[in-house]
Design a protein around this motif. Structure first.
Motif, PDB file in Angstrom:
ATOM      1  N   TRP A 617     -21.291  33.652  55.192  1.00  0.00           N
ATOM      2  CA  TRP A 617     -21.097  33.674  56.637  1.00  0.00           C
ATOM      3  C   TRP A 617     -21.548  35.010  57.207  1.00  0.00           C
ATOM      4  O   TRP A 617     -21.505  36.046  56.531  1.00  0.00           O
ATOM      5  CB  TRP A 617     -19.630  33.435  56.938  1.00  0.00           C
ATOM      6  N   TRP A 618     -21.968  35.005  58.476  1.00  0.00           N
ATOM      7  CA  TRP A 618     -22.340  36.231  59.176  1.00  0.00           C
ATOM      8  C   TRP A 618     -21.701  36.194  60.552  1.00  0.00           C
ATOM      9  O   TRP A 618     -21.750  35.183  61.242  1.00  0.00           O
ATOM     10  CB  TRP A 618     -23.859  36.328  59.291  1.00  0.00           C
ATOM     11  N   ASP A 619     -21.090  37.282  60.954  1.00  0.00           N
ATOM     12  CA  ASP A 619     -20.342  37.328  62.204  1.00  0.00           C
ATOM     13  C   ASP A 619     -21.274  37.558  63.388  1.00  0.00           C
ATOM     14  O   ASP A 619     -21.500  38.686  63.825  1.00  0.00           O
ATOM     15  CB  ASP A 619     -19.278  38.436  62.132  1.00  0.00           C
ATOM     16  N   VAL A 620     -21.831  36.463  63.888  1.00  0.00           N
ATOM     17  CA  VAL A 620     -22.595  36.466  65.140  1.00  0.00           C
ATOM     18  C   VAL A 620     -21.944  35.422  66.033  1.00  0.00           C
ATOM     19  O   VAL A 620     -21.998  34.224  65.746  1.00  0.00           O
ATOM     20  CB  VAL A 620     -24.084  36.137  64.904  1.00  0.00           C
ATOM     21  N   ALA A 621     -21.314  35.878  67.102  1.00  0.00           N
ATOM     22  CA  ALA A 621     -20.416  35.019  67.877  1.00  0.00           C
ATOM     23  C   ALA A 621     -21.143  34.209  68.945  1.00  0.00           C
ATOM     24  O   ALA A 621     -21.842  34.786  69.790  1.00  0.00           O
ATOM     25  CB  ALA A 621     -19.333  35.872  68.527  1.00  0.00           C
ATOM     26  N   PRO A 622     -20.970  32.886  68.959  1.00  0.00           N
ATOM     27  CA  PRO A 622     -21.450  32.088  70.083  1.00  0.00           C
ATOM     28  C   PRO A 622     -20.645  32.422  71.340  1.00  0.00           C
ATOM     29  O   PRO A 622     -19.568  33.034  71.276  1.00  0.00           O
ATOM     30  CB  PRO A 622     -21.190  30.642  69.632  1.00  0.00           C
ATOM     31  N   ALA A 623     -21.166  32.024  72.486  1.00  0.00           N
ATOM     32  CA  ALA A 623     -20.489  32.290  73.750  1.00  0.00           C
ATOM     33  C   ALA A 623     -19.073  31.715  73.739  1.00  0.00           C
ATOM     34  O   ALA A 623     -18.860  30.572  73.324  1.00  0.00           O
ATOM     35  CB  ALA A 623     -21.290  31.702  74.901  1.00  0.00           C
ATOM     36  N   GLU A 624     -18.126  32.522  74.210  1.00  0.00           N
ATOM     37  CA  GLU A 624     -16.731  32.082  74.204  1.00  0.00           C
ATOM     38  C   GLU A 624     -16.468  31.023  75.273  1.00  0.00           C
ATOM     39  O   GLU A 624     -15.597  30.178  75.135  1.00  0.00           O
ATOM     40  CB  GLU A 624     -15.811  33.281  74.405  1.00  0.00           C
TER      41      GLU A 624
END
Length: 649
Positions: A617-624
């Motif tokens: 996994w890689w922590d790249v956040a989609p729009a909240e």
């Protein structure tokens, strides 16, 4: 009667060049010029000062004419990396834009702890003229210039407002360049007028001087603490970082791993740390690692990192260490890095630390069960890798229904397979940004000294072509091949130094995977936003100015751009070839191995066909929040996956 000390009257610029020409690094008894040459582009801010000095002292300091300041500095950084941080090339630029073009390169060098010597011009110190061309008029800080932008990305910065300041500034600069712990970008900012000011310098200042590159000794108590952890571990794994290369610790690492039966996985910087194809040599780890490495690291109850900063690509944003009882040990020359993950650390040179551990653990070995597990996981991955790299098995469009039809018949993994097939001992392949370094991290076999030079600490597009030149300058035009592997996105961003390679007669090969866009970011975009936008090279469906109020709201979703990369390369002085089939790529590589000067091989590759992921996994956040339903679904998946992250302190 007291004899007056001898002096030499020189300008500031002349003194800089004369001083640099007699500095030497000393590593393991090997003495070499610390700054054997320089690169530069002249403008009004450095031509009358440094330009004159380089001309007058050309026999002492050879000068290479560049095309872009950032890429000249990348040449120097790659040169330093190829010389194991024992030698650097100086880089000069004019003031204003020329100087600021060096800032990105300074960041890359500092992040990766690579020595880089920058000599940018600066605005007038006397202020008689002001404001001068390209001067920053700050309303509050009158002494601020654009060169102050270097401060946060440099390991040493000094602005020379009087010639005699060189007497303390230059020795400090050399100290940082040759320090394994403190090295990074060194910036000597030289105001335009001060470069031409003269001073009576002490003659002894220009006597040859050696700068010893030290190997910090390990503390035996720290060695015993880490050795105890290794003895207690059932599933230990070693993560090898770039420090293995800089310390020339390959043999020590191989001896320890073989003695103890501990698998070794490699970061981007550590790629090729193990030069032998042994059962415990498993390959790349992390987000772009292979299945075997990542499966083992997830099971590890002890992780020993050697010469690594442990960035998020290696740790899967702190999600990859799944064993509930995992503990950490570290061997590093940087104190902060020995303490990451709450590790038990050895603050020492990698080679000396590994040798001390081998001695402390004499007679110890991991269990047969763990060694069997390592070999089994490596065996599972081998046929998968072979299948993806096989260029003689025809591409099947029906296996990849989402791949656009472009006429390409090779995939990027197949192209890598062809380059792997061609590679010999002593060759070097280079990559830095986009999909190329990730793919090489996953599948390139760097054993047998088929070197893999990856710059991913800063992931800087534009490093790659320049880096090929830096490596070639470090090695000389010998029979070993230097290959830069890039996508068309990187090629179009920074092709200009190809002309410098032609001017200097440097034997470098650039292999371009033409897949019509920034495809690795397209892949991430699809995984995190669910829709392509602005990453592929496509025409706008309706022409005209998009800035006009009545402009149609057409997007960049037309046909792929028609760009002749081969012709661009040829126009810049390279022998350029377009090769579309496996046979054509083989022929292009074979026929150009002995070619003098730059070679560019453009290979169309099928977009959207990627190697299998590493199950990390890689922590790249989609729009909240989003009005797009599919984005909301991706955010929900992300929130659930965040539960895999752990804090280690």
């Amino acid at each position: 009667m007291t004899t007056a000390p001898q002096t030499i009257r020189l300008t500031t610029a002349q003194a800089v060049i004369k001083y640099l020409s007699v500095q030497y690094s000393l590593a393991d008894g090997v003495r070499r010029r610390l700054v054997p040459a320089a690169l530069g582009i002249f403008g009004h801010g450095n031509v009358a000062g440094l330009g004159q000095a380089f001309d007058e002292l050309a026999d002492d300091m050879p000068f290479i004419q560049g095309r872009h300041e950032q890429y000249m500095a990348h040449i120097s950084t790659a040169y330093a990396k190829a010389t194991r941080r024992q030698s650097v090339l100086a880089v000069t630029a004019s003031i204003g834009p020329g100087a600021l073009n060096l800032v990105t390169a300074a960041g890359l060098a500092t992040v990766n702890r690579l020595p880089l010597l920058l000599l940018p011009g600066d605005t007038y110190a006397t202020r008689h003229q002001g404001p001068v061309l390209q001067q920053l008029e700050h309303p509050i800080e009158a002494d601020t210039t654009v060169n102050d932008a270097f401060r946060p990305v440099s390991r040493f910065f000094d602005r020379i407002n009087r010639p005699e300041q060189l007497l303390t500034a230059l020795p400090q600069a050399m100290r940082v360049l040759t320090s394994p712990t403190d090295t990074g970008a060194v910036v000597i900012s030289l105001p335009q007028d001060v470069q031409s000011h003269a001073y009576d310098f002490p003659a002894e200042f220009f006597e040859p001087r050696d700068w010893k590159i030290r190997r910090p000794l390990p503390d035996l108590e720290e060695v015993d603490d880490v050795a105890r952890l290794i003895r207690d571990a059932e599933h230990p794994v070693i993560i090898a970082g770039g420090g293995i290369h800089y310390s020339d610790a390959h043999a020590a690492l191989e001896a320890l791993a073989g003695q103890l039966g501990i698998p070794v996985v490699e970061t981007f910087g550590g790629k090729g740390a193990v030069t032998k194809d042994e059962w415990w040599q498993v390959g790349g780890v992390g987000l772009e690692g292979n299945f075997a490495s990542n499966t083992l690291i997830k099971q590890a109850d002890l992780v020993l990192s050697v010469g690594s900063r442990l960035t998020d690509f290696a740790t899967g944003s702190q999600s990859i260490f799944e064993n509930a009882d995992v503990r950490f040990a570290s061997l590093n020359i940087v104190d902060a890095d020995t303490r990451k993950q709450g590790a038990t650390g050895i603050l020492a040179d990698a080679r000396l630390g590994l040798e001390a551990l081998a001695q402390a653990l004499e007679g110890h070995s991991t269990s047969e069960a763990w060694q069997d597990t390592v070999q089994a996981e490596k065996a599972k991955w081998a046929p998968i890798r072979t299948q993806w790299l096989d260029a003689d098995t025809a591409y099947r469009p029906e296996d990849h229904p989402d791949a656009p039809v472009t006429g390409a018949i090779l995939t990027q993994p197949q192209l890598i397979g062809l380059m792997q097939e061609h590679a010999r001992s002593g060759d070097t392949i280079i990559a830095a940004a986009g999909g190329a370094p990730g793919d090489l991290q996953k599948v390139w076999d760097a054993t047998g000294n088929r070197n893999c030079h990856l710059e991913f600490g800063f992931s800087c597009m534009g490093y790659e072509i320049a880096a090929g030149m830096g490596v070639r300058l470090a090695e000389g035009n010998n029979e070993n091949r230097v290959v830069t592997f890039i996508g068309d996105g990187t090629f179009l961003m920074a092709p200009t130094e190809i002309l410098t390679a032609a001017q200097e007669g440097l034997n470098v090969t650039i292999v371009v995977s033409e897949n019509h866009g920034y495809q690795v970011i397209h892949r991430l975009q699809m995984n995190r936003t669910g829709k392509e936008f602005g990453n592929e090279f496509r025409y706008r469906t309706t022409g005209g100015s998009v800035a006009a109020e009545d402009a149609p709201k057409a997007r960049l979703d037309g046909d792929y751009l028609k760009v002749d990369l081969r012709q661009i390369a040829e126009g810049l002085g390279a022998l350029a070839i377009r090769a579309s089939t496996a046979a054509e790529v083989r022929e292009a590589l074979a026929s150009t191995r002995e070619t003098q000067g730059p070679v560019v091989i453009v290979v169309p590759t099928v977009p959207h066909v990627d190697l299998p992921g590493g199950d990390v996994w890689w922590d790249v956040a989609p729009a909240e929040v989003s009005g797009q339903e599919w984005v909301r679904e991706l955010r929900a998946d992300y929130d659930q996956a965040r539960g895999r992250q752990r804090w280690f302190g």
